[in-house]
Design a protein around this motif. Structure first.
Motif, PDB file in Angstrom:
ATOM      1  N   ARG A  12       1.843  -6.762  -2.706  1.00  0.00           N
ATOM      2  CA  ARG A  12       3.099  -6.131  -3.151  1.00  0.00           C
ATOM      3  C   ARG A  12       3.719  -6.885  -4.316  1.00  0.00           C
ATOM      4  O   ARG A  12       4.433  -6.308  -5.128  1.00  0.00           O
ATOM      5  N   ALA A  13       3.466  -8.189  -4.375  1.00  0.00           N
ATOM      6  CA  ALA A  13       3.992  -8.993  -5.483  1.00  0.00           C
ATOM      7  C   ALA A  13       3.210  -8.756  -6.770  1.00  0.00           C
ATOM      8  O   ALA A  13       3.603  -9.251  -7.827  1.00  0.00           O
ATOM      9  N   GLY A  14       2.111  -7.999  -6.678  1.00  0.00           N
ATOM     10  CA  GLY A  14       1.340  -7.692  -7.872  1.00  0.00           C
ATOM     11  C   GLY A  14       0.298  -8.729  -8.221  1.00  0.00           C
ATOM     12  O   GLY A  14      -0.259  -8.697  -9.318  1.00  0.00           O
ATOM     13  N   LEU A  15       0.037  -9.654  -7.309  1.00  0.00           N
ATOM     14  CA  LEU A  15      -0.964 -10.684  -7.579  1.00  0.00           C
ATOM     15  C   LEU A  15      -2.358 -10.138  -7.300  1.00  0.00           C
ATOM     16  O   LEU A  15      -2.616  -9.595  -6.237  1.00  0.00           O
ATOM     17  N   LYS A  16      -3.229 -10.263  -8.245  1.00  0.00           N
ATOM     18  CA  LYS A  16      -4.614  -9.814  -8.103  1.00  0.00           C
ATOM     19  C   LYS A  16      -5.453 -11.027  -7.703  1.00  0.00           C
ATOM     20  O   LYS A  16      -5.929 -11.774  -8.555  1.00  0.00           O
ATOM     21  N   LEU A  17      -5.595 -11.236  -6.396  1.00  0.00           N
ATOM     22  CA  LEU A  17      -6.308 -12.404  -5.895  1.00  0.00           C
ATOM     23  C   LEU A  17      -7.499 -11.972  -5.054  1.00  0.00           C
ATOM     24  O   LEU A  17      -7.464 -10.941  -4.385  1.00  0.00           O
ATOM     25  N   SER A  18      -8.527 -12.810  -5.056  1.00  0.00           N
ATOM     26  CA  SER A  18      -9.690 -12.553  -4.209  1.00  0.00           C
ATOM     27  C   SER A  18      -9.335 -12.936  -2.773  1.00  0.00           C
ATOM     28  O   SER A  18      -8.327 -13.604  -2.513  1.00  0.00           O
ATOM     29  N   ASP A  19     -10.174 -12.529  -1.833  1.00  0.00           N
ATOM     30  CA  ASP A  19      -9.943 -12.894  -0.435  1.00  0.00           C
ATOM     31  C   ASP A  19      -9.970 -14.405  -0.249  1.00  0.00           C
ATOM     32  O   ASP A  19      -9.202 -14.954   0.539  1.00  0.00           O
ATOM     33  N   ALA A  20     -10.841 -15.090  -0.985  1.00  0.00           N
ATOM     34  CA  ALA A  20     -10.916 -16.557  -0.890  1.00  0.00           C
ATOM     35  C   ALA A  20      -9.616 -17.202  -1.380  1.00  0.00           C
ATOM     36  O   ALA A  20      -9.126 -18.165  -0.773  1.00  0.00           O
ATOM     37  N   GLN A  21      -9.044 -16.676  -2.450  1.00  0.00           N
ATOM     38  CA  GLN A  21      -7.785 -17.212  -2.972  1.00  0.00           C
ATOM     39  C   GLN A  21      -6.640 -16.964  -1.989  1.00  0.00           C
ATOM     40  O   GLN A  21      -5.801 -17.832  -1.778  1.00  0.00           O
ATOM     41  N   LYS A  22      -6.614 -15.783  -1.392  1.00  0.00           N
ATOM     42  CA  LYS A  22      -5.580 -15.466  -0.408  1.00  0.00           C
ATOM     43  C   LYS A  22      -5.693 -16.385   0.804  1.00  0.00           C
ATOM     44  O   LYS A  22      -4.681 -16.867   1.325  1.00  0.00           O
ATOM     45  N   THR A  23      -6.922 -16.647   1.242  1.00  0.00           N
ATOM     46  CA  THR A  23      -7.144 -17.544   2.382  1.00  0.00           C
ATOM     47  C   THR A  23      -6.663 -18.947   2.056  1.00  0.00           C
ATOM     48  O   THR A  23      -6.033 -19.610   2.884  1.00  0.00           O
ATOM     49  N   GLU A  24      -6.938 -19.407   0.841  1.00  0.00           N
ATOM     50  CA  GLU A  24      -6.502 -20.752   0.426  1.00  0.00           C
ATOM     51  C   GLU A  24      -4.980 -20.849   0.401  1.00  0.00           C
ATOM     52  O   GLU A  24      -4.398 -21.815   0.894  1.00  0.00           O
ATOM     53  N   LEU A  25      -4.321 -19.845  -0.162  1.00  0.00           N
ATOM     54  CA  LEU A  25      -2.858 -19.844  -0.193  1.00  0.00           C
ATOM     55  C   LEU A  25      -2.272 -19.767   1.217  1.00  0.00           C
ATOM     56  O   LEU A  25      -1.287 -20.424   1.524  1.00  0.00           O
ATOM     57  N   PHE A  26      -2.897 -18.967   2.072  1.00  0.00           N
ATOM     58  CA  PHE A  26      -2.409 -18.819   3.441  1.00  0.00           C
ATOM     59  C   PHE A  26      -2.512 -20.137   4.196  1.00  0.00           C
ATOM     60  O   PHE A  26      -1.658 -20.449   5.023  1.00  0.00           O
ATOM     61  N   SER A  27      -3.522 -20.940   3.892  1.00  0.00           N
ATOM     62  CA  SER A  27      -3.696 -22.214   4.596  1.00  0.00           C
ATOM     63  C   SER A  27      -2.589 -23.214   4.265  1.00  0.00           C
ATOM     64  O   SER A  27      -2.272 -24.078   5.087  1.00  0.00           O
ATOM     65  N   VAL A  28      -1.980 -23.112   3.085  1.00  0.00           N
ATOM     66  CA  VAL A  28      -0.915 -24.052   2.713  1.00  0.00           C
ATOM     67  C   VAL A  28       0.478 -23.433   2.840  1.00  0.00           C
ATOM     68  O   VAL A  28       1.480 -24.096   2.577  1.00  0.00           O
ATOM     69  N   TYR A  29       0.547 -22.179   3.257  1.00  0.00           N
ATOM     70  CA  TYR A  29       1.827 -21.486   3.374  1.00  0.00           C
ATOM     71  C   TYR A  29       2.826 -22.231   4.268  1.00  0.00           C
ATOM     72  O   TYR A  29       3.995 -22.383   3.878  1.00  0.00           O
ATOM     73  N   PRO A  30       2.443 -22.752   5.440  1.00  0.00           N
ATOM     74  CA  PRO A  30       3.413 -23.501   6.255  1.00  0.00           C
ATOM     75  C   PRO A  30       3.972 -24.726   5.538  1.00  0.00           C
ATOM     76  O   PRO A  30       5.149 -25.063   5.687  1.00  0.00           O
ATOM     77  N   LEU A  31       3.150 -25.386   4.733  1.00  0.00           N
ATOM     78  CA  LEU A  31       3.632 -26.545   3.979  1.00  0.00           C
ATOM     79  C   LEU A  31       4.653 -26.126   2.929  1.00  0.00           C
ATOM     80  O   LEU A  31       5.661 -26.816   2.714  1.00  0.00           O
ATOM     81  N   LEU A  32       4.411 -25.006   2.267  1.00  0.00           N
ATOM     82  CA  LEU A  32       5.362 -24.508   1.272  1.00  0.00           C
ATOM     83  C   LEU A  32       6.685 -24.120   1.920  1.00  0.00           C
ATOM     84  O   LEU A  32       7.748 -24.401   1.375  1.00  0.00           O
ATOM     85  N   GLN A  33       6.625 -23.504   3.093  1.00  0.00           N
ATOM     86  CA  GLN A  33       7.850 -23.149   3.811  1.00  0.00           C
ATOM     87  C   GLN A  33       8.654 -24.397   4.145  1.00  0.00           C
ATOM     88  O   GLN A  33       9.880 -24.408   4.009  1.00  0.00           O
ATOM     89  N   ALA A  34       7.981 -25.446   4.576  1.00  0.00           N
ATOM     90  CA  ALA A  34       8.667 -26.694   4.912  1.00  0.00           C
ATOM     91  C   ALA A  34       9.312 -27.320   3.682  1.00  0.00           C
ATOM     92  O   ALA A  34      10.436 -27.832   3.755  1.00  0.00           O
TER      93      ALA A  34
END
Length: 58
Positions: A12-34
Motif C-alpha cells: 500500500r505504501a507503493g514499495l516494489k519489493l521482492s519477497d526476500a526484501q519483505k522478509t528481511e524488513l519484517f525480521s527487523v520490524y520489532p527493532l524499528l518499533q522499539a
C-alpha cells in the motif's frame, strides 16, 4: 502484525519489493518499533526549551 499484513502495508505504501526484501524488513520490524518508541517519548510542556527562551526585542 503478521508477515502477510506487513507485506500488505509495504504494498500500500507503493514499495516494489521482492519477497526476500519483505522478509528481511519484517525480521527487523520489532527493532524499528522499539527505536521509534524511544525516540518519541511523551514529554510535559515544561520540557520544551522554547518555553524558557525569551527573545530580546530591540
Amino acid at each position: 502484525m503478521t508477515k502477510e499484513e506487513f507485506g500488505a502495508v509495504l504494498d500500500r505504501a507503493g514499495l516494489k519489493l521482492s519477497d526476500a526484501q519483505k522478509t528481511e524488513l519484517f525480521s527487523v520490524y520489532p527493532l524499528l518499533q522499539a527505536m521509534v518508541a524511544r525516540a518519541h517519548p511523551e514529554m510535559p510542556r515544561e520540557a520544551e526549551m522554547s518555553i524558557m527562551f525569551n527573545a530580546e526585542v530591540k
